[in-house]
Design a protein around this motif. Structure first.
Motif, PDB file in Angstrom:
ATOM      1  N   VAL A  15       0.833  -1.203   0.000  1.00  0.00           N
ATOM      2  CA  VAL A  15       0.000   0.000   0.000  1.00  0.00           C
ATOM      3  C   VAL A  15       0.867   1.252   0.000  1.00  0.00           C
ATOM      4  CG1 VAL A  15      -1.714   1.319   1.307  1.00  0.00           C
ATOM      5  CG2 VAL A  15      -1.916  -1.164   1.135  1.00  0.00           C
ATOM      6  N   CYS A  16       1.933   1.252   0.840  1.00  0.00           N
ATOM      7  CA  CYS A  16       2.799   2.425   0.954  1.00  0.00           C
ATOM      8  C   CYS A  16       4.241   1.998   1.208  1.00  0.00           C
ATOM      9  CB  CYS A  16       2.315   3.335   2.078  1.00  0.00           C
ATOM     10  SG  CYS A  16       3.357   4.804   2.299  1.00  0.00           S
ATOM     11  N   PRO A  17       5.071   1.979   0.171  1.00  0.00           N
ATOM     12  CA  PRO A  17       6.481   1.619   0.363  1.00  0.00           C
ATOM     13  C   PRO A  17       7.198   2.539   1.349  1.00  0.00           C
ATOM     14  CG  PRO A  17       5.910   1.613  -1.971  1.00  0.00           C
ATOM     15  CD  PRO A  17       4.748   2.207  -1.245  1.00  0.00           C
ATOM     16  N   HIS A  18       6.774   3.809   1.412  1.00  0.00           N
ATOM     17  CA  HIS A  18       7.445   4.752   2.316  1.00  0.00           C
ATOM     18  C   HIS A  18       7.175   4.392   3.776  1.00  0.00           C
ATOM     19  CE1 HIS A  18       9.701   8.375   3.040  1.00  0.00           C
ATOM     20  NE2 HIS A  18       8.757   8.841   3.851  1.00  0.00           N
ATOM     21  N   PHE A  19       6.001   3.831   4.044  1.00  0.00           N
ATOM     22  CA  PHE A  19       5.705   3.349   5.402  1.00  0.00           C
ATOM     23  C   PHE A  19       6.729   2.288   5.801  1.00  0.00           C
ATOM     24  CE2 PHE A  19       3.878  -0.041   7.991  1.00  0.00           C
ATOM     25  CZ  PHE A  19       3.455   0.652   9.110  1.00  0.00           C
ATOM     26  N   PHE A  20       6.988   1.355   4.883  1.00  0.00           N
ATOM     27  CA  PHE A  20       7.965   0.302   5.177  1.00  0.00           C
ATOM     28  C   PHE A  20       9.345   0.905   5.422  1.00  0.00           C
ATOM     29  CE2 PHE A  20      11.115  -2.895   4.169  1.00  0.00           C
ATOM     30  CZ  PHE A  20      10.653  -3.990   4.892  1.00  0.00           C
ATOM     31  N   TYR A  21       9.727   1.885   4.597  1.00  0.00           N
ATOM     32  CA  TYR A  21      11.023   2.541   4.773  1.00  0.00           C
ATOM     33  C   TYR A  21      11.129   3.178   6.157  1.00  0.00           C
ATOM     34  CZ  TYR A  21      14.660   6.074   4.443  1.00  0.00           C
ATOM     35  OH  TYR A  21      15.763   6.854   4.712  1.00  0.00           O
ATOM     36  N   LEU A  22      10.085   3.897   6.570  1.00  0.00           N
ATOM     37  CA  LEU A  22      10.119   4.565   7.870  1.00  0.00           C
ATOM     38  C   LEU A  22      10.138   3.564   9.015  1.00  0.00           C
ATOM     39  CD1 LEU A  22       7.609   7.484   7.176  1.00  0.00           C
ATOM     40  CD2 LEU A  22      10.085   7.675   7.489  1.00  0.00           C
ATOM     41  N   GLU A  23       9.425   2.460   8.866  1.00  0.00           N
ATOM     42  CA  GLU A  23       9.455   1.430   9.902  1.00  0.00           C
ATOM     43  C   GLU A  23      10.854   0.829  10.043  1.00  0.00           C
ATOM     44  OE1 GLU A  23       6.644  -0.086  11.966  1.00  0.00           O
ATOM     45  OE2 GLU A  23       6.344   2.059  11.642  1.00  0.00           O
ATOM     46  N   GLU A  24      11.571   0.723   8.924  1.00  0.00           N
ATOM     47  CA  GLU A  24      12.921   0.143   8.950  1.00  0.00           C
ATOM     48  C   GLU A  24      13.974   1.142   9.418  1.00  0.00           C
ATOM     49  OE1 GLU A  24      14.248  -3.143   7.539  1.00  0.00           O
ATOM     50  OE2 GLU A  24      12.267  -3.573   8.346  1.00  0.00           O
ATOM     51  N   PHE A  25      13.885   2.377   8.917  1.00  0.00           N
ATOM     52  CA  PHE A  25      14.993   3.320   9.107  1.00  0.00           C
ATOM     53  C   PHE A  25      14.584   4.649   9.764  1.00  0.00           C
ATOM     54  CE2 PHE A  25      15.954   0.923   5.114  1.00  0.00           C
ATOM     55  CZ  PHE A  25      17.009   0.159   5.627  1.00  0.00           C
ATOM     56  N   ALA A 208       2.064  12.494  10.839  1.00  0.00           N
ATOM     57  CA  ALA A 208       2.573  13.818  11.237  1.00  0.00           C
ATOM     58  C   ALA A 208       3.948  14.065  10.618  1.00  0.00           C
ATOM     59  CB  ALA A 208       2.643  13.928  12.759  1.00  0.00           C
ATOM     60  N   HIS A 209       4.766  13.028  10.600  1.00  0.00           N
ATOM     61  CA  HIS A 209       6.099  13.135  10.006  1.00  0.00           C
ATOM     62  C   HIS A 209       5.992  13.428   8.510  1.00  0.00           C
ATOM     63  CE1 HIS A 209      10.271  12.153   9.018  1.00  0.00           C
ATOM     64  NE2 HIS A 209       9.804  11.319   8.104  1.00  0.00           N
ATOM     65  N   CYS A 210       5.105  12.704   7.821  1.00  0.00           N
ATOM     66  CA  CYS A 210       4.954  12.895   6.374  1.00  0.00           C
ATOM     67  C   CYS A 210       4.379  14.273   6.052  1.00  0.00           C
ATOM     68  CB  CYS A 210       4.078  11.798   5.781  1.00  0.00           C
ATOM     69  SG  CYS A 210       4.915  10.184   5.678  1.00  0.00           S
ATOM     70  N   LYS A 211       3.447  14.762   6.884  1.00  0.00           N
ATOM     71  CA  LYS A 211       2.900  16.093   6.653  1.00  0.00           C
ATOM     72  C   LYS A 211       3.993  17.157   6.731  1.00  0.00           C
ATOM     73  CE  LYS A 211      -1.954  15.562   7.979  1.00  0.00           C
ATOM     74  NZ  LYS A 211      -2.995  15.926   8.977  1.00  0.00           N
ATOM     75  N   GLN A 212       4.914  16.998   7.670  1.00  0.00           N
ATOM     76  CA  GLN A 212       6.045  17.934   7.766  1.00  0.00           C
ATOM     77  C   GLN A 212       6.888  17.888   6.497  1.00  0.00           C
ATOM     78  OE1 GLN A 212       8.075  16.826  11.387  1.00  0.00           O
ATOM     79  NE2 GLN A 212       6.797  18.152  12.650  1.00  0.00           N
ATOM     80  N   GLU A 213       7.094  16.686   5.974  1.00  0.00           N
ATOM     81  CA  GLU A 213       7.865  16.523   4.739  1.00  0.00           C
ATOM     82  C   GLU A 213       7.136  17.158   3.562  1.00  0.00           C
ATOM     83  OE1 GLU A 213      11.137  14.794   4.042  1.00  0.00           O
ATOM     84  OE2 GLU A 213      10.994  15.850   5.961  1.00  0.00           O
ATOM     85  N   TRP A 214       5.828  16.957   3.494  1.00  0.00           N
ATOM     86  CA  TRP A 214       5.061  17.559   2.400  1.00  0.00           C
ATOM     87  C   TRP A 214       5.184  19.076   2.421  1.00  0.00           C
ATOM     88  CZ3 TRP A 214       0.083  14.337   3.729  1.00  0.00           C
ATOM     89  CH2 TRP A 214       0.281  13.009   3.329  1.00  0.00           C
ATOM     90  N   LYS A 215       5.074  19.651   3.613  1.00  0.00           N
ATOM     91  CA  LYS A 215       5.170  21.109   3.731  1.00  0.00           C
ATOM     92  C   LYS A 215       6.573  21.591   3.371  1.00  0.00           C
ATOM     93  CE  LYS A 215       1.519  21.613   7.182  1.00  0.00           C
ATOM     94  NZ  LYS A 215       1.193  21.929   8.593  1.00  0.00           N
ATOM     95  N   ARG A 216       7.572  20.852   3.822  1.00  0.00           N
ATOM     96  CA  ARG A 216       8.963  21.245   3.530  1.00  0.00           C
ATOM     97  C   ARG A 216       9.232  21.198   2.031  1.00  0.00           C
ATOM     98  NH1 ARG A 216      13.741  18.787   2.582  1.00  0.00           N
ATOM     99  NH2 ARG A 216      12.889  16.691   2.835  1.00  0.00           N
ATOM    100  N   LEU A 217       8.688  20.186   1.363  1.00  0.00           N
ATOM    101  CA  LEU A 217       8.934  19.998  -0.068  1.00  0.00           C
ATOM    102  C   LEU A 217       7.939  20.758  -0.955  1.00  0.00           C
ATOM    103  CD1 LEU A 217       9.481  16.113   0.062  1.00  0.00           C
ATOM    104  CD2 LEU A 217      11.272  17.847  -0.241  1.00  0.00           C
ATOM    105  N   GLY A 218       6.843  21.264  -0.369  1.00  0.00           N
ATOM    106  CA  GLY A 218       5.766  21.811  -1.201  1.00  0.00           C
ATOM    107  C   GLY A 218       5.143  20.709  -2.039  1.00  0.00           C
ATOM    108  N   HIS A 219       5.018  19.521  -1.463  1.00  0.00           N
ATOM    109  CA  HIS A 219       4.653  18.310  -2.183  1.00  0.00           C
ATOM    110  C   HIS A 219       3.212  18.366  -2.695  1.00  0.00           C
ATOM    111  CE1 HIS A 219       4.218  13.969  -2.958  1.00  0.00           C
ATOM    112  NE2 HIS A 219       5.533  13.932  -2.943  1.00  0.00           N
TER     113      HIS A 219
END
Length: 396
Positions: A15-25, A208-219
């Motif tokens: 569903v979300c590869p980035h979720f897996f990345y965050l869980e790992e690292f 919450a972490h991803c929302k911060q990233e979206w704002k930082r990147l203007g995603h």
């Protein structure tokens, strides 16, 4: 030690590869704690599963310490050898994957245990089989291959309708291998992931972490509809941020990507609203004039509406009313009292937020009846304010 994956984690990674990345690292101090609502949902899921298990005949559960998966696997295999019809919370481990399927069902067939086989069945609290369900049971089927000594060809998903939907394990395995390959790349730091909005985001501990990233990147995930398809299509023509989109010509963009013009226009309007920091009208709005306006909200429990709450505004007059059932047995009385109040106005506009109230009103009418003209007036006047607002405005 070999790090074993669970079928649940594999399904989440699909569903979300980035979720897996965050869980790992990721920095796990940034994970949110479960909300009371999420805990209640999990509790309801456990209750539903327990109810399903109680309905089965000949069900057994392996005895193990809850930590040593090899011990749990051995206990589960012993139940299989005995031909137990249903195994609840059995333990499967092998090929770098380990997990606890909700059920293992004995089926006709052939395996190293005799003239029968086993199929994994996952119990879910939804009505339809989802992509992650297919991957989860396919992962369990892959481990069962080793346990059974024969390919596991069957799997199922027990839905909240009571149906056990069959899953095409062959098709599921093709998707499973692609996800496992992606997981291997993520673990080896060979494949990057990107935080992109998806349906799992609202309940994700990393939101919450991803929302911060979206704002930082203007995603682009900051925009309504900024999911994976949108991000990939716009990214292919060099539009990767909200400012990029706001500065673009939406008609040219629609012509270059495989997206409908109204969809692109909607995204563009929201990008502009975000850049300007204010709501922007996207079409002329007609507001009701000279009519009472009623704002309507309900509360439910167990599918029963026990509260009808209202704010009625007529010119400068503002009135708050509620029709409340102290017990569920009084739900009909509250419903009929609400209808009588609605019938006071010859005409009015009744706003709800989203259209949940309409379905609940239909159920209440079917169960409790009441003033037919008042009910017809309610259904005619009821207006989804959320849909109306989205149709007329873009928001930052």
């Amino acid at each position: 030690m070999e790090r074993r994956l669970s079928p649940t984690r594999i399904a989440q990674a699909a569903v979300c590869p980035h979720f897996f990345y965050l869980e790992e690292f990721g920095d796990h101090s940034k994970r949110l704690q479960p909300t009371a609502g999420q805990q209640l949902d999990w509790e309801r899921g456990r209750e539903f599963e327990a109810g399903v298990v109680r309905s089965l005949e000949g069900v057994q559960e392996p005895k193990w310490d809850g930590r040593d998966f090899q011990q749990g696997l051995k206990a589960t295999v012993a139940l299989m050898e005995a031909g137990i019809p249903w195994i609840h919370s059995g333990v499967l481990a092998g090929s770098g994957v380990a997990g606890i399927p909700d059920l293992l069902r004995r089926d006709p067939g052939h395996s190293r245990f005799g003239d029968f086989s086993y199929a994994p069945v996952e119990i879910k609290g939804h009505k339809k089989v989802q992509k992650k369900d297919i991957l989860q049971v396919s992962a369990y089927a892959r481990i069962l291959d080793e346990v059974l000594g024969e390919p596991c060809r069957k799997a199922g998903v027990w839905l909240n309708t009571g149906e056990v939907a069959l899953v095409d394990v062959a098709k599921g395995r093709a998707s499973l291998m692609a996800v496992l390959k992606q997981i291997e790349a993520i673990r080896g730091r060979k494949g990057g992931t990107e935080p992109i909005w998806c349906g799992a985001c609202p309940a994700c501990p990393w939101i919450a972490h991803c929302k911060q990233e979206w704002k930082r990147l203007g995603h682009l995930s900051l925009l309504p509809g900024g999911g994976r398809g949108t991000v990939e299509k716009l990214g292919a023509i060099g539009i990767r941020t909200v400012p990029d989109l706001a500065k673009s010509d939406p008609k040219l963009v629609a012509g270059r990507v495989k997206m409908a013009k109204p969809t692109v226009m909607g995204l563009w309007h929201h990008a502009r609203a975000r850049m300007e920091g204010r709501p922007l009208p996207v079409r002329k709005a007609k507001f009701p004039v000279g009519l009472p306006i009623v704002f309507y909200d309900i509360e439910t429990f167990g599918g029963e509406t026990f509260l009808h709450g209202l704010i009625r505004v007529d010119g400068s007059n503002r009135e708050e009313r509620f029709f409340f059932a102290d017990t569920l047995a009084e739900a009909g009385e509250a419903w009929r009292g609400f209808l009588e109040f609605i019938a006071r106005d010859k005409e009015s506009v009744i706003y709800c937020w989203a259209d949940y109230e309409r379905g609940c009103a239909e159920k209440s009418w079917a169960k409790f009846g009441g003033d037919e003209k008042a009910y017809e007036a309610l259904m005619r006047r009821l207006t989804d304010q959320c849909a109306w607002t989205k149709k007329h405005f873009a928001f930052p």
